[in-house]
Write a protein that holds these residues in place. Structure first.
Motif, PDB file in Angstrom:
ATOM      1  N   UNK A  40       0.834  -1.213   0.000  1.00  0.00           N
ATOM      2  CA  UNK A  40       0.000   0.000   0.000  1.00  0.00           C
ATOM      3  C   UNK A  40       0.867   1.261   0.000  1.00  0.00           C
ATOM      4  N   UNK A  41       1.523   1.501  -1.114  1.00  0.00           N
ATOM      5  CA  UNK A  41       2.579   2.509  -1.189  1.00  0.00           C
ATOM      6  C   UNK A  41       2.614   3.043  -2.612  1.00  0.00           C
ATOM      7  N   UNK A  42       2.780   4.345  -2.753  1.00  0.00           N
ATOM      8  CA  UNK A  42       2.833   4.934  -4.089  1.00  0.00           C
ATOM      9  C   UNK A  42       3.984   5.921  -4.169  1.00  0.00           C
ATOM     10  N   UNK A  43       4.810   5.774  -5.192  1.00  0.00           N
ATOM     11  CA  UNK A  43       5.847   6.764  -5.461  1.00  0.00           C
ATOM     12  C   UNK A  43       5.219   7.994  -6.091  1.00  0.00           C
ATOM     13  N   UNK A  44       5.670   9.171  -5.666  1.00  0.00           N
ATOM     14  CA  UNK A  44       5.217  10.428  -6.252  1.00  0.00           C
ATOM     15  C   UNK A  44       6.312  10.966  -7.158  1.00  0.00           C
ATOM     16  N   UNK A  45       5.917  11.430  -8.343  1.00  0.00           N
ATOM     17  CA  UNK A  45       6.869  11.946  -9.312  1.00  0.00           C
ATOM     18  C   UNK A  45       6.467  13.346  -9.764  1.00  0.00           C
ATOM     19  N   UNK A  46       7.466  14.171  -9.993  1.00  0.00           N
ATOM     20  CA  UNK A  46       7.270  15.503 -10.566  1.00  0.00           C
ATOM     21  C   UNK A  46       8.179  15.604 -11.775  1.00  0.00           C
ATOM     22  N   UNK A  47       7.614  15.908 -12.919  1.00  0.00           N
ATOM     23  CA  UNK A  47       8.373  15.911 -14.172  1.00  0.00           C
ATOM     24  C   UNK A  47       9.045  14.563 -14.410  1.00  0.00           C
ATOM     25  N   UNK A  48       8.380  13.495 -13.965  1.00  0.00           N
ATOM     26  CA  UNK A  48       8.897  12.149 -14.164  1.00  0.00           C
ATOM     27  C   UNK A  48      10.003  11.748 -13.215  1.00  0.00           C
ATOM     28  N   UNK A  49      10.281  12.581 -12.198  1.00  0.00           N
ATOM     29  CA  UNK A  49      11.371  12.312 -11.256  1.00  0.00           C
ATOM     30  C   UNK A  49      10.806  12.069  -9.861  1.00  0.00           C
ATOM     31  N   UNK A  50      11.419  11.132  -9.133  1.00  0.00           N
ATOM     32  CA  UNK A  50      10.955  10.803  -7.792  1.00  0.00           C
ATOM     33  C   UNK A  50      11.115  11.982  -6.840  1.00  0.00           C
ATOM     34  N   UNK A  51      10.043  12.300  -6.111  1.00  0.00           N
ATOM     35  CA  UNK A  51      10.095  13.413  -5.161  1.00  0.00           C
ATOM     36  C   UNK A  51       9.631  13.022  -3.759  1.00  0.00           C
ATOM     37  N   UNK A  52       8.856  11.954  -3.629  1.00  0.00           N
ATOM     38  CA  UNK A  52       8.294  11.586  -2.331  1.00  0.00           C
ATOM     39  C   UNK A  52       7.567  10.259  -2.482  1.00  0.00           C
ATOM     40  N   UNK A  53       6.949   9.813  -1.387  1.00  0.00           N
ATOM     41  CA  UNK A  53       6.094   8.633  -1.437  1.00  0.00           C
ATOM     42  C   UNK A  53       4.923   8.821  -0.499  1.00  0.00           C
ATOM     43  N   UNK A  54       3.806   8.197  -0.852  1.00  0.00           N
ATOM     44  CA  UNK A  54       2.606   8.176  -0.028  1.00  0.00           C
ATOM     45  C   UNK A  54       2.359   6.737   0.381  1.00  0.00           C
ATOM     46  N   UNK A  55       2.001   6.534   1.647  1.00  0.00           N
ATOM     47  CA  UNK A  55       1.767   5.172   2.139  1.00  0.00           C
ATOM     48  C   UNK A  55       0.470   5.126   2.932  1.00  0.00           C
ATOM     49  N   UNK A  56      -0.254   4.023   2.801  1.00  0.00           N
ATOM     50  CA  UNK A  56      -1.451   3.806   3.606  1.00  0.00           C
ATOM     51  C   UNK A  56      -1.032   3.295   4.976  1.00  0.00           C
ATOM     52  N   UNK A  57      -1.553   3.921   6.030  1.00  0.00           N
ATOM     53  CA  UNK A  57      -1.209   3.496   7.385  1.00  0.00           C
ATOM     54  C   UNK A  57      -1.686   2.064   7.618  1.00  0.00           C
ATOM     55  N   UNK A  58      -0.807   1.264   8.192  1.00  0.00           N
ATOM     56  CA  UNK A  58      -1.162  -0.119   8.497  1.00  0.00           C
ATOM     57  C   UNK A  58      -1.733  -0.268   9.899  1.00  0.00           C
ATOM     58  N   UNK A  59      -1.607   0.791  10.687  1.00  0.00           N
ATOM     59  CA  UNK A  59      -2.089   0.781  12.062  1.00  0.00           C
ATOM     60  C   UNK A  59      -2.716   2.149  12.324  1.00  0.00           C
ATOM     61  N   UNK A  60      -3.977   2.163  12.685  1.00  0.00           N
ATOM     62  CA  UNK A  60      -4.684   3.419  12.910  1.00  0.00           C
ATOM     63  C   UNK A  60      -4.094   4.258  14.025  1.00  0.00           C
ATOM     64  N   UNK A  61      -3.276   3.649  14.884  1.00  0.00           N
ATOM     65  CA  UNK A  61      -2.659   4.400  15.979  1.00  0.00           C
ATOM     66  C   UNK A  61      -1.438   5.185  15.513  1.00  0.00           C
TER      67      UNK A  61
END
Length: 286
Positions: A40-61
């Motif tokens: 549950x993870x997505x790479x974020x790209x700007x102009x086709x270049x890696x800039x960050x990542x977004x992840x779904x929390x596996x634990x609500x805490x």
């Protein structure tokens, strides 16, 4: 030669309850595109270049928050220094496939950060440009312990901001700056701020890679120590307004600092980050 100097910020990611909602928010705000990662993870790209990542929390805490990672060429040794310097290791080194090895820790004030020993993935492919990472700073109540910690663990050399704001931009080549503002949205004059320059460099604004600010008694006692990461934008006012239209909130409204114009924002799920419109040709933000 490594793409990132030892101890330099090299990656950011955000833990979110709803990954798809996060992709919509940041895709609209920064123009990022996304590709699926492992799990549950997505790479974020700007102009086709890696800039960050977004992840779904596996634990609500887990907190809904942006996390910063510092580069290391020996993660085991860095983890040992963290323990020796009074920090806490939250996650011992774990291999992320062929990409690299990561660990998580907290400084003596409780602020959480990550370590990254690169394998196939070095980190940012774009930074210090619009819609990409440009700066990070830790906000703490225990400045003396925290200053000593980061100097011992990462070899940072400190340059203190004087009462007028001179002597520190809070930025290296990116031209970014310290916020002087917390989540209450009020800017402090003469904020107690220290810039960090890597070992082996001449300490000062031109070499700074991050910094330390102080959480004062003006803020609620329950506010924990935290890292605030910044993203460069072409128009701070427009970015803040856009974030609100997307369901986010403004924690610190746009204001001018000696090195540009910035704001502290929350996304539509509560993760806090800052945006900075750097100065252009030495002129202030319009």
């Amino acid at each position: 030669m490594a793409a990132f100097a030892q101890s330099a910020p090299c990656w950011v990611d955000v833990q979110l309850p709803d990954l798809e909602a996060g992709k919509r928010f940041y895709g609209e705000l920064f123009g990022w595109t996304f590709r699926a990662g492992d799990g549950p993870y997505a790479d974020a790209l700007s102009d086709g270049k890696l800039v960050a990542a977004l992840a779904a929390k596996q634990d609500g805490r887990m907190p809904t928050a942006w996390g910063i990672y510092f580069a290391t060429d020996d993660i085991v040794a860095t983890v040992a220094r963290i323990r020796e310097a009074g920090g806490q290791v939250i996650t011992d080194p774990v291999r992320a496939g062929r990409a690299g090895v990561l660990a998580q820790a907290a400084d003596p004030g409780g602020a959480v950060f990550g370590l990254w020993q690169a394998g196939d993935r070095e980190g940012f492919q774009k930074q210090n440009e619009p819609d990409s990472f440009c700066w990070t700073e830790v906000h703490t109540r225990q400045k003396d312990r925290v200053d000593a910690f980061y100097e011992e663990v990462f070899g940072f050399q400190g340059t203190d901001l004087d009462a007028s704001g001179a002597g520190a931009s809070g930025a290296g080549d990116s031209g970014t700056a310290e916020s002087g503002a917390g989540e209450s949205g009020t800017a402090e004059s003469g904020v107690d701020f220290r810039m960090w320059s890597p070992a082996g460099t001449e300490p000062g604004p031109d070499t700074a890679v991050g910094g330390r600010s102080v959480i004062t008694d003006a803020f609620p006692a329950e506010m924990p120590s935290y890292f605030l990461s910044y993203f460069a934008v072409e128009d701070c006012n427009a970015a803040a307004g856009h974030a609100v239209r997307l369901g986010g909130r403004i924690s610190a409204p746009p204001f001018d600092i000696p090195y540009g114009r910035m704001a502290v924002l929350q996304d539509d799920q509560g993760a806090v980050f800052a945006v900075l419109q750097p100065l252009v040709s030495g002129k202030g933000a319009e």
